[in-house]
Write a protein that holds these residues in place. Sequence first.
Motif, PDB file in Angstrom:
ATOM      1  N   MET A 155       0.841  -1.198   0.000  1.00  0.00           N
ATOM      2  CA  MET A 155       0.000   0.000   0.000  1.00  0.00           C
ATOM      3  C   MET A 155       0.885   1.261   0.000  1.00  0.00           C
ATOM      4  SD  MET A 155      -3.434   0.703   2.165  1.00  0.00           S
ATOM      5  CE  MET A 155      -2.770   0.353   3.758  1.00  0.00           C
ATOM      6  N   ILE A 156       0.407   2.286  -0.714  1.00  0.00           N
ATOM      7  CA  ILE A 156       1.162   3.543  -0.776  1.00  0.00           C
ATOM      8  C   ILE A 156       0.467   4.585   0.110  1.00  0.00           C
ATOM      9  CG2 ILE A 156       1.887   5.452  -2.299  1.00  0.00           C
ATOM     10  CD1 ILE A 156       2.067   3.454  -4.568  1.00  0.00           C
ATOM     11  N   LEU A 157       1.258   5.329   0.852  1.00  0.00           N
ATOM     12  CA  LEU A 157       0.676   6.397   1.683  1.00  0.00           C
ATOM     13  C   LEU A 157       0.981   7.756   1.036  1.00  0.00           C
ATOM     14  CD1 LEU A 157      -0.683   7.346   4.365  1.00  0.00           C
ATOM     15  CD2 LEU A 157       1.626   7.476   5.330  1.00  0.00           C
ATOM     16  N   VAL A 188       1.403  -1.087   7.451  1.00  0.00           N
ATOM     17  CA  VAL A 188       2.617  -1.387   6.677  1.00  0.00           C
ATOM     18  C   VAL A 188       2.487  -0.739   5.294  1.00  0.00           C
ATOM     19  CG1 VAL A 188       3.992  -3.238   5.650  1.00  0.00           C
ATOM     20  CG2 VAL A 188       2.876  -3.583   7.867  1.00  0.00           C
ATOM     21  N   TYR A 189       3.451   0.108   4.937  1.00  0.00           N
ATOM     22  CA  TYR A 189       3.418   0.762   3.622  1.00  0.00           C
ATOM     23  C   TYR A 189       4.644   0.378   2.807  1.00  0.00           C
ATOM     24  CZ  TYR A 189      -0.154   3.594   5.819  1.00  0.00           C
ATOM     25  OH  TYR A 189      -1.291   3.987   6.468  1.00  0.00           O
ATOM     26  N   ALA A 190       4.436   0.329   1.481  1.00  0.00           N
ATOM     27  CA  ALA A 190       5.550  -0.006   0.594  1.00  0.00           C
ATOM     28  C   ALA A 190       6.228   1.264   0.103  1.00  0.00           C
ATOM     29  CB  ALA A 190       5.042  -0.813  -0.581  1.00  0.00           C
ATOM     30  N   LEU A 191       5.511   2.383   0.151  1.00  0.00           N
ATOM     31  CA  LEU A 191       6.051   3.647  -0.357  1.00  0.00           C
ATOM     32  C   LEU A 191       5.278   4.808   0.269  1.00  0.00           C
ATOM     33  CD1 LEU A 191       7.654   5.325  -2.540  1.00  0.00           C
ATOM     34  CD2 LEU A 191       5.776   4.841  -4.106  1.00  0.00           C
ATOM     35  N   ILE A 192       6.003   5.903   0.545  1.00  0.00           N
ATOM     36  CA  ILE A 192       5.323   7.095   1.059  1.00  0.00           C
ATOM     37  C   ILE A 192       5.580   8.243   0.076  1.00  0.00           C
ATOM     38  CG2 ILE A 192       5.149   8.746   2.977  1.00  0.00           C
ATOM     39  CD1 ILE A 192       6.402   6.484   4.747  1.00  0.00           C
ATOM     40  N   ILE A 193       4.501   8.875  -0.356  1.00  0.00           N
ATOM     41  CA  ILE A 193       4.655  10.070  -1.205  1.00  0.00           C
ATOM     42  C   ILE A 193       4.367  11.256  -0.302  1.00  0.00           C
ATOM     43  CG2 ILE A 193       3.784  11.308  -3.220  1.00  0.00           C
ATOM     44  CD1 ILE A 193       3.123   8.554  -4.437  1.00  0.00           C
ATOM     45  N   LEU A 194       5.404  12.091  -0.107  1.00  0.00           N
ATOM     46  CA  LEU A 194       5.374  13.037   0.994  1.00  0.00           C
ATOM     47  C   LEU A 194       5.534  14.470   0.482  1.00  0.00           C
ATOM     48  CD1 LEU A 194       5.394  13.252   4.094  1.00  0.00           C
ATOM     49  CD2 LEU A 194       7.825  12.705   4.047  1.00  0.00           C
ATOM     50  N   ALA A 209       7.040   5.307  -8.768  1.00  0.00           N
ATOM     51  CA  ALA A 209       6.273   4.516  -7.804  1.00  0.00           C
ATOM     52  C   ALA A 209       6.466   3.028  -8.084  1.00  0.00           C
ATOM     53  CB  ALA A 209       4.795   4.873  -7.888  1.00  0.00           C
ATOM     54  N   LYS A 210       6.446   2.672  -9.372  1.00  0.00           N
ATOM     55  CA  LYS A 210       6.603   1.254  -9.733  1.00  0.00           C
ATOM     56  C   LYS A 210       7.979   0.744  -9.314  1.00  0.00           C
ATOM     57  CE  LYS A 210       3.303   0.613 -13.428  1.00  0.00           C
ATOM     58  NZ  LYS A 210       3.050   0.721 -14.847  1.00  0.00           N
ATOM     59  N   THR A 211       9.018   1.566  -9.611  1.00  0.00           N
ATOM     60  CA  THR A 211      10.382   1.150  -9.256  1.00  0.00           C
ATOM     61  C   THR A 211      10.508   0.937  -7.745  1.00  0.00           C
ATOM     62  OG1 THR A 211      11.108   2.545 -11.045  1.00  0.00           O
ATOM     63  CG2 THR A 211      12.804   1.771  -9.536  1.00  0.00           C
ATOM     64  N   PHE A 212      10.004   1.897  -6.995  1.00  0.00           N
ATOM     65  CA  PHE A 212      10.136   1.792  -5.535  1.00  0.00           C
ATOM     66  C   PHE A 212       9.327   0.630  -4.974  1.00  0.00           C
ATOM     67  CE2 PHE A 212      11.768   6.235  -5.334  1.00  0.00           C
ATOM     68  CZ  PHE A 212      12.952   5.896  -4.726  1.00  0.00           C
ATOM     69  N   ASN A 229      -3.523   0.456 -10.414  1.00  0.00           N
ATOM     70  CA  ASN A 229      -3.691  -0.730  -9.541  1.00  0.00           C
ATOM     71  C   ASN A 229      -2.912  -0.705  -8.226  1.00  0.00           C
ATOM     72  OD1 ASN A 229      -5.443  -1.922 -11.376  1.00  0.00           O
ATOM     73  ND2 ASN A 229      -3.680  -2.703 -12.549  1.00  0.00           N
ATOM     74  N   PHE A 230      -2.531   0.448  -7.758  1.00  0.00           N
ATOM     75  CA  PHE A 230      -1.919   0.520  -6.432  1.00  0.00           C
ATOM     76  C   PHE A 230      -3.025   0.730  -5.416  1.00  0.00           C
ATOM     77  CE2 PHE A 230       1.718   2.085  -9.004  1.00  0.00           C
ATOM     78  CZ  PHE A 230       2.668   1.175  -8.573  1.00  0.00           C
ATOM     79  N   SER A 231      -2.894   0.123  -4.222  1.00  0.00           N
ATOM     80  CA  SER A 231      -3.852   0.494  -3.176  1.00  0.00           C
ATOM     81  C   SER A 231      -3.248   1.665  -2.406  1.00  0.00           C
ATOM     82  CB  SER A 231      -4.179  -0.681  -2.276  1.00  0.00           C
ATOM     83  OG  SER A 231      -3.004  -1.211  -1.761  1.00  0.00           O
ATOM     84  N   VAL A 232      -4.111   2.584  -2.005  1.00  0.00           N
ATOM     85  CA  VAL A 232      -3.625   3.873  -1.515  1.00  0.00           C
ATOM     86  C   VAL A 232      -4.275   4.235  -0.178  1.00  0.00           C
ATOM     87  CG1 VAL A 232      -3.563   6.359  -2.053  1.00  0.00           C
ATOM     88  CG2 VAL A 232      -3.242   4.688  -3.871  1.00  0.00           C
ATOM     89  N   ASP A 233      -3.464   4.798   0.714  1.00  0.00           N
ATOM     90  CA  ASP A 233      -3.979   5.363   1.957  1.00  0.00           C
ATOM     91  C   ASP A 233      -3.540   6.835   1.973  1.00  0.00           C
ATOM     92  OD1 ASP A 233      -5.175   5.549   4.377  1.00  0.00           O
ATOM     93  OD2 ASP A 233      -3.677   4.387   5.487  1.00  0.00           O
ATOM     94  N   THR A 234      -4.235   7.664   2.759  1.00  0.00           N
ATOM     95  CA  THR A 234      -3.885   9.083   2.719  1.00  0.00           C
ATOM     96  C   THR A 234      -3.794   9.673   4.126  1.00  0.00           C
ATOM     97  OG1 THR A 234      -6.209   9.693   2.623  1.00  0.00           O
ATOM     98  CG2 THR A 234      -5.089   9.433   0.519  1.00  0.00           C
ATOM     99  N   ALA A 235      -2.997  10.757   4.224  1.00  0.00           N
ATOM    100  CA  ALA A 235      -2.936  11.525   5.480  1.00  0.00           C
ATOM    101  C   ALA A 235      -2.811  12.993   5.105  1.00  0.00           C
ATOM    102  CB  ALA A 235      -1.736  11.076   6.296  1.00  0.00           C
TER     103      ALA A 235
END
Length: 373
Positions: free
Chosen positions: A1-3, A43-49, A114-117, A23-29
Motif C-alpha cells: 500500500m502507498i501512503l 505497513v506501507y511499501a512507499l510514502i509520497i510526501l 512509484a513502480k520502481t520503488f 492498480n496501487f492500493s492507496v492510503d492518505t494523510a
Amino acid sequence: MILIVDDKSENIFSLKKLLEYHNFSVDTATSGEEALKKILKNVYALIILDVQMPGMDGFEVAEAISGYSKAKDIPIIFLSAVNKEKQFITKGYASGGIDYITKPVDPDILILKAKTFYRLYEQTQQLTNAKEKLKEEIEIRKAAEKKKDEFISIASHELKTPLTSIKGYLQLSERALDNKNIENTKKYIQRTQLQLEKLNNLVADLLDISKIESGKMKFNKAIFNFQNLLNNAIDIVRQTTNGHKITVNGSANVEVYGDEVRIEQVIINYLTNALKYSPEAEEIIIEADIKDDRLKVSVKDFGIGIPPEKQKNIFEKFYRVEETSNRFQGLGIGLYICAEILKRHQGTYGVNSDPGSGSEFYFNIPILNSNTK
Ligand code: ADP
C-alpha cells in the motif's frame, strides 16, 4: 500500500486517482502528525510526501520515520515546488530509498518512480523474509543437534545399565551354581532374562527410530482379534510387575485390520509407562470401546501425572518431562514411535492427565479400514 501525505485534499485526490488507476492500493494523510500515526500502525511499501505542509513539514516527517525501526526502510518520494531542496533531502534521509519530484507532478514520471520503488520494497521484503527463515532454520538445526547429543548420552547410559546388571547376575548365578544352589541359579538367570528383554526393547526402539527417520517402517496389515492381542500384551507386561493389578473394562472382542505386532507394541508401551510412572499405585485400568466403526482404547494409571503445559509435547521425539526425568529411566522415544504407528493406522491419540492423580493415554483406530471393506 502507498501512503500519500499532503495537506491539500485536491492534491491527494488527483494523486490517489492516478495511483489507483495503475492498480496501487492507496492510503492518505493530510498532515505529518497523522502520517506518523498511520505509519506506526500500518505497513506501507512507499510514502509520497509533500514537503511544504503547515505543522510538521515533509523533512521532519522523514526524519521521524528514519527513527522507527519498523518503517525506516520505507522508500519516500518527496513532492516539492522548489528544486534546490534536493540536496538537503538526501542528507537528511540517508537510510531507505528516496527520490524527488517537483510540482506540478508529471503523472508518467510519478508512476514510473512509484513502480520502481514498489518493486524495490517487495524485493527487500522478500530478502528480509528469506533471512528470517534462514535464521529460524539455523536455530531449529542447532536445537536438534543439541537434542541428539543429549540423546546419545542418555541412550549410552540406558544401554549400559541393563548390561551391568546382566554381568552381575551372571556372576551371581555362576557362584550359585558352584555352590550347587539350583534355586538361586534359576532366580539369577530369570533376572538376567528380564534385563536382556529390556536391552532388546531398547535396541528395537532405537532401530524403529531410524526406520521412521528413513521412511522405512513397514507395516504388515491383516485382520486380527483385538481381545487376543490385549491378553497377550497384558501377559507380557505382568511379568515385569508384581505390584499392580491390571483390570480390563468394556468390550475388546473385535476383529481389527492392522499390523498386530505394531498395535501390540503401542499397548505394551502405554502399559509399561503406566507401570513405570505410578510406582506408588496399585491399579491400572484398560478401557476398550467400539463406536462408529472405531476402536477406542485407553490405559489409565494413578501415578505422577503430567503438567498441563507439557502434555502437548509428550508424543514428540526425545521429549521427557524434565522435572521427573532423573527419577525414571527412559529415552523419550516410546510415545513418539506409538504416535507414528497410530498415524499409519489412520488413528488418533492423546492423553488426559492430572499431576499427582494420574494419566490416561488413549488411542482410536478404525476397526476395518477402506482396504478391507
Ligand atoms: P520414556 O518413558 O522412555 O521417557 P516415552 O516416549 O514413553 O519415553 O514417554 C515420554 C515422556 O512422557 C516420559 O519421559 C514421561 O515424562 C512422560 N510419560 C509417559 N507416560 C507417562 C505416564 N503414564 N505418566 C506420567 N508421565 C508419562
